[in-house]
Design an enzyme around this catalytic site. Sequence first.
Site, PDB file in Angstrom:
ATOM      1  N   SER A 181     -13.909  39.581 -23.372  1.00  0.00           N
ATOM      2  CA  SER A 181     -12.988  38.837 -24.564  1.00  0.00           C
ATOM      3  C   SER A 181     -12.910  39.538 -25.778  1.00  0.00           C
ATOM      4  O   SER A 181     -12.206  39.159 -26.616  1.00  0.00           O
ATOM      5  CB  SER A 181     -13.748  37.406 -24.761  1.00  0.00           C
ATOM      6  OG  SER A 181     -13.765  36.633 -23.654  1.00  0.00           O
TER       7      SER A 181
ATOM      8  N   LYS B 227     -15.170  35.761 -35.930  1.00  0.00           N
ATOM      9  CA  LYS B 227     -14.635  34.635 -35.010  1.00  0.00           C
ATOM     10  C   LYS B 227     -15.277  33.323 -35.083  1.00  0.00           C
ATOM     11  O   LYS B 227     -16.477  33.440 -35.617  1.00  0.00           O
ATOM     12  CB  LYS B 227     -15.009  35.084 -33.371  1.00  0.00           C
ATOM     13  CG  LYS B 227     -14.395  34.399 -32.300  1.00  0.00           C
ATOM     14  CD  LYS B 227     -14.683  35.170 -31.070  1.00  0.00           C
ATOM     15  CE  LYS B 227     -14.210  34.524 -29.796  1.00  0.00           C
ATOM     16  NZ  LYS B 227     -14.657  34.978 -28.444  1.00  0.00           N
TER      17      LYS B 227
ATOM     18  N   SER C 240     -10.745  36.082 -25.052  1.00  0.00           N
ATOM     19  CA  SER C 240     -10.873  34.927 -26.245  1.00  0.00           C
ATOM     20  C   SER C 240     -10.880  35.163 -27.752  1.00  0.00           C
ATOM     21  O   SER C 240     -10.387  34.373 -28.725  1.00  0.00           O
ATOM     22  CB  SER C 240     -11.829  33.808 -25.967  1.00  0.00           C
ATOM     23  OG  SER C 240     -13.153  34.346 -26.280  1.00  0.00           O
TER      24      SER C 240
END
Length: 488
Positions: free
Chosen positions: A177, A76, A153
């Site tokens: 997330s 990420k 996310s």
Amino acid sequence: MENYLDLTIYEIHKALVNKEVTPLELTKEALRRAKENKDNAFELILEEDALKLAEELSKTDIPEDKIMYGIPYVAKDNFSTKGYETTASSNVLNGYIPLFDATVIKLLKEAGAILIAKSTLDELAMGGTGTTGHKGITYNPYDSTHERLIGGSSCGSAVSVADAIVPFALGSDTGDSVRKPASNAGLVGFKPTWGLISRFGLFPFSPSLDHVAYFTRSVDDSALMLDILAKHDDNDYTNSFKDRPSTYFDYNGDVKGKKIAVIKEIYDSIQDPILNDAFNVSINELKNKGAIVEFVSLDEKLLKAIYPAYIVISSAEATSNDANLDGIKFGPYYGGKSYQEVMFNSRTKGFSNLIKRRFVLGSYALMAENQEEVFLRAQKIRHLLVDKINEIFKDYDAIYNLASPSIAPFVNGTSNKLSSEYLIADNWLAIGNFGGYPSITLPIGFKDGFPFGANLTCKPFEEIELFNIAKAIENGTGLANISARNSK
């Protein structure tokens, strides 16, 4: 070449050791799949350096005891990566190149894993839809029409594993997330006990809630990853000193006598009969294996307070953490005659409306005249909820419920604006962050061609117990190592 990237980490490792495939061949295939993916999953593809490392690793025999050696992965884009632009999917960090690696990136590098890309996320990891990154919406690979979301996310990392581009990917989990997108994508999404994995080099969103987390396609791979990443780190002052026992293969799915609680109010809030039927089947499987599964009750008022308390606490902490994104220390410089004007211009042009709303709310909660009524009240709610969960854990080994009330949501109709609705089933996973509990989501069924999952949460530092029960569920469903690529 054969589809080795469709296999589990350990299966890929065996193929590498047996010289059926090389790190270079694996990396070339992963890069090809990444570049072909149309779901807007990546901020940056690191083709040149990934190939260079893979070529170097391919010159030697693969060590049998280094299971990550030569295996490609994705991180990420809120993990610091030395020499590579790291934006957290925000215009305010365009062009920012860190001078150091996050600890988890460093550990994977030492283990011989090959980073092939940085993945998209909701801007600064705030949001749960995968729609607010500066490159636009990230879609669900189970839907070629791009009508459905994968969730956020950690949306890009979820896509990279769900589409079998890589066998694992790093994410971060502040409210759900990783675990919520895992449900939407048929993945195993895991976050450990707070403090077990170092967060050094993870861009902070809400430090009291933030966890390094990750996606895999099997429970065994998730346990294997914890062995690699759960190392003590003096760079992270919140990192636990507790012993980190080896987890891989230290469990067998034997749940005889284990006591598992299902929170009735969460169960009752989900109205989809297909999801409920699959969940009930998984409960019966656990019972057939000797587990004791019982419904427990939790004050519905507390459950309805999860989301507002989470928003207040996380927004307040984010407001403080991101104060350095001011156009001087970090962020684009748009000019101005004073520090205040420079900061105003940078933050006005650098942040999306979602981030601005969160910062306004956080600033309001932290104002001296509001703290008692807003911020401290949210903290009291968190404390009350954690106390109630700890009471459940006095009698039970785990809490088990559906991770989400539905399959992957449609793009149309999804909003990042705050809601006055009390969506218990949508937001209950934040309990794992409020208490810092280890928590895992894994697939238990399909509806209309889309996967959905259930979630297990255990006491702090009971990761082996968590993997053991999760393994029993996975054995019962037979849904290990599924992917969108192989479902088409």
